[in-house]
Scaffold this motif. Structure first.
Motif, PDB file in Angstrom:
ATOM      1  N   MET A   1       0.799  -1.072   0.031  1.00  0.00           N
ATOM      2  CA  MET A   1      -0.102   0.076  -0.157  1.00  0.00           C
ATOM      3  C   MET A   1       0.891   1.258   0.107  1.00  0.00           C
ATOM      4  N   THR A   2       0.798   2.156  -1.131  1.00  0.00           N
ATOM      5  CA  THR A   2       1.688   3.314  -0.866  1.00  0.00           C
ATOM      6  C   THR A   2       0.776   4.400  -0.782  1.00  0.00           C
ATOM      7  N   ALA A   3      -0.547   4.504  -0.897  1.00  0.00           N
ATOM      8  CA  ALA A   3      -1.247   5.684  -1.121  1.00  0.00           C
ATOM      9  C   ALA A   3      -2.585   5.281  -0.320  1.00  0.00           C
ATOM     10  N   VAL A   4      -3.316   5.929   0.434  1.00  0.00           N
ATOM     11  CA  VAL A   4      -4.603   5.417   0.942  1.00  0.00           C
ATOM     12  C   VAL A   4      -5.669   5.507   0.016  1.00  0.00           C
ATOM     13  N   THR A   5      -6.415   4.579  -0.128  1.00  0.00           N
ATOM     14  CA  THR A   5      -7.350   4.451  -0.884  1.00  0.00           C
ATOM     15  C   THR A   5      -8.737   4.986  -0.396  1.00  0.00           C
ATOM     16  N   THR A   6      -9.883   5.125  -1.241  1.00  0.00           N
ATOM     17  CA  THR A   6     -10.991   5.677  -0.449  1.00  0.00           C
ATOM     18  C   THR A   6     -11.460   4.659   0.563  1.00  0.00           C
ATOM     19  N   ASP A   7     -11.413   3.338   0.230  1.00  0.00           N
ATOM     20  CA  ASP A   7     -11.658   2.406   1.262  1.00  0.00           C
ATOM     21  C   ASP A   7     -10.914   2.703   2.450  1.00  0.00           C
ATOM     22  N   ASP A   8      -9.762   2.701   2.573  1.00  0.00           N
ATOM     23  CA  ASP A   8      -8.704   3.242   3.587  1.00  0.00           C
ATOM     24  C   ASP A   8      -9.156   4.459   4.381  1.00  0.00           C
ATOM     25  N   LYS A   9      -9.707   5.174   3.499  1.00  0.00           N
ATOM     26  CA  LYS A   9      -9.808   6.692   4.102  1.00  0.00           C
ATOM     27  C   LYS A   9     -11.054   6.310   4.989  1.00  0.00           C
ATOM     28  N   GLN A  10     -12.087   5.635   4.299  1.00  0.00           N
ATOM     29  CA  GLN A  10     -13.372   5.437   5.213  1.00  0.00           C
ATOM     30  C   GLN A  10     -13.035   4.576   6.367  1.00  0.00           C
ATOM     31  N   GLN A  11     -12.084   3.533   6.304  1.00  0.00           N
ATOM     32  CA  GLN A  11     -11.822   2.934   7.531  1.00  0.00           C
ATOM     33  C   GLN A  11     -11.072   3.902   8.560  1.00  0.00           C
ATOM     34  N   ILE A  12     -10.136   4.490   8.221  1.00  0.00           N
ATOM     35  CA  ILE A  12      -9.652   5.629   9.266  1.00  0.00           C
ATOM     36  C   ILE A  12     -10.553   6.426   9.741  1.00  0.00           C
ATOM     37  N   LYS A  13     -11.435   6.921   8.816  1.00  0.00           N
ATOM     38  CA  LYS A  13     -12.590   7.802   9.612  1.00  0.00           C
ATOM     39  C   LYS A  13     -13.323   7.108  10.558  1.00  0.00           C
ATOM     40  N   GLU A  14     -13.623   5.950  10.188  1.00  0.00           N
ATOM     41  CA  GLU A  14     -14.525   5.122  11.158  1.00  0.00           C
ATOM     42  C   GLU A  14     -13.899   4.967  12.615  1.00  0.00           C
ATOM     43  N   ILE A  15     -12.446   4.621  12.188  1.00  0.00           N
ATOM     44  CA  ILE A  15     -11.799   4.411  13.625  1.00  0.00           C
ATOM     45  C   ILE A  15     -11.472   5.805  14.438  1.00  0.00           C
ATOM     46  N   ILE A  16     -11.464   6.970  13.734  1.00  0.00           N
ATOM     47  CA  ILE A  16     -11.480   7.936  14.496  1.00  0.00           C
ATOM     48  C   ILE A  16     -12.869   8.437  15.021  1.00  0.00           C
ATOM     49  N   LEU A  17     -13.667   8.180  14.321  1.00  0.00           N
ATOM     50  CA  LEU A  17     -15.157   8.548  14.834  1.00  0.00           C
ATOM     51  C   LEU A  17     -15.471   7.869  16.006  1.00  0.00           C
ATOM     52  N   ASP A  18     -15.220   6.352  16.023  1.00  0.00           N
ATOM     53  CA  ASP A  18     -15.241   5.760  17.305  1.00  0.00           C
ATOM     54  C   ASP A  18     -14.534   6.094  18.521  1.00  0.00           C
ATOM     55  N   ILE A  19     -13.228   6.408  18.353  1.00  0.00           N
ATOM     56  CA  ILE A  19     -12.257   6.743  19.402  1.00  0.00           C
ATOM     57  C   ILE A  19     -12.958   8.207  19.823  1.00  0.00           C
ATOM     58  N   LEU A  20     -13.101   8.964  19.098  1.00  0.00           N
ATOM     59  CA  LEU A  20     -13.489  10.465  19.506  1.00  0.00           C
ATOM     60  C   LEU A  20     -15.037  10.609  19.718  1.00  0.00           C
ATOM     61  N   GLU A  21     -15.700   9.332  19.828  1.00  0.00           N
ATOM     62  CA  GLU A  21     -17.378   9.290  19.909  1.00  0.00           C
ATOM     63  C   GLU A  21     -17.959  10.298  19.235  1.00  0.00           C
ATOM     64  N   LEU A  22     -17.645  10.344  17.819  1.00  0.00           N
ATOM     65  CA  LEU A  22     -18.439  11.374  16.992  1.00  0.00           C
ATOM     66  C   LEU A  22     -19.124  10.535  16.234  1.00  0.00           C
ATOM     67  N   GLU A  23     -20.039  11.529  15.357  1.00  0.00           N
ATOM     68  CA  GLU A  23     -21.220  11.067  14.373  1.00  0.00           C
ATOM     69  C   GLU A  23     -20.343  11.668  13.144  1.00  0.00           C
ATOM     70  N   GLU A  24     -20.632  10.846  11.955  1.00  0.00           N
ATOM     71  CA  GLU A  24     -20.082  11.269  10.533  1.00  0.00           C
ATOM     72  C   GLU A  24     -20.124  12.676  10.451  1.00  0.00           C
ATOM     73  N   ASP A  25     -21.101  13.027  10.569  1.00  0.00           N
ATOM     74  CA  ASP A  25     -21.272  14.498  10.068  1.00  0.00           C
ATOM     75  C   ASP A  25     -20.788  15.537  11.024  1.00  0.00           C
ATOM     76  N   GLU A  26     -20.249  15.267  12.077  1.00  0.00           N
ATOM     77  CA  GLU A  26     -19.578  16.121  12.878  1.00  0.00           C
ATOM     78  C   GLU A  26     -18.058  16.311  12.725  1.00  0.00           C
ATOM     79  N   ILE A  27     -17.611  15.618  11.638  1.00  0.00           N
ATOM     80  CA  ILE A  27     -16.104  15.690  11.351  1.00  0.00           C
ATOM     81  C   ILE A  27     -15.986  16.047   9.791  1.00  0.00           C
ATOM     82  N   SER A  28     -14.879  16.580   9.465  1.00  0.00           N
ATOM     83  CA  SER A  28     -14.776  16.989   8.228  1.00  0.00           C
ATOM     84  C   SER A  28     -13.046  16.666   8.268  1.00  0.00           C
ATOM     85  N   GLU A  29     -12.570  16.659   6.882  1.00  0.00           N
ATOM     86  CA  GLU A  29     -11.319  16.369   6.801  1.00  0.00           C
ATOM     87  C   GLU A  29     -10.114  17.363   7.255  1.00  0.00           C
ATOM     88  N   THR A  30     -10.769  18.464   7.461  1.00  0.00           N
ATOM     89  CA  THR A  30      -9.692  19.652   8.283  1.00  0.00           C
ATOM     90  C   THR A  30     -10.194  19.740   9.682  1.00  0.00           C
TER      91      THR A  30
END
Length: 82
Positions: free
Chosen positions: A1-30
């Protein structure tokens, strides 16, 4: 794996949402984990650890200051996977 794919990005986002106890619409890339989502150092370490386990990579603790938002995490994980 050299670059994160769209699926990887979704998995990363889900990990972070879970740990930070956030809903998907509460977070953006920035949106900032600490300033906008009240993440503390323990949660940031938990994010790092979970990413290492899920993506089978080693992330240097020196890269943690770059992991302030999703965009930064995507970049760090991509570099760690090279």
């Amino acid at each position: 794996m050299t670059a994160v794919t769209t699926d990887d990005k979704q998995q990363i986002k889900e990990i972070i949402l879970d740990i930070l106890e956030l809903e998907e619409d509460e977070i953006s890339e920035t949106s900032l984990f600490v300033e906008e989502h009240d993440a503390d150092s323990m949660r940031l370490i938990e994010i790092l650890s979970s990413l290492e386990l899920n993506f089978n990579v080693t992330i240097e603790q020196a890269d943690m200051p770059r992991m302030v938002n999703l965009a930064g995490v995507y970049e760090v994980v991509s570099e760690a996977a090279r």
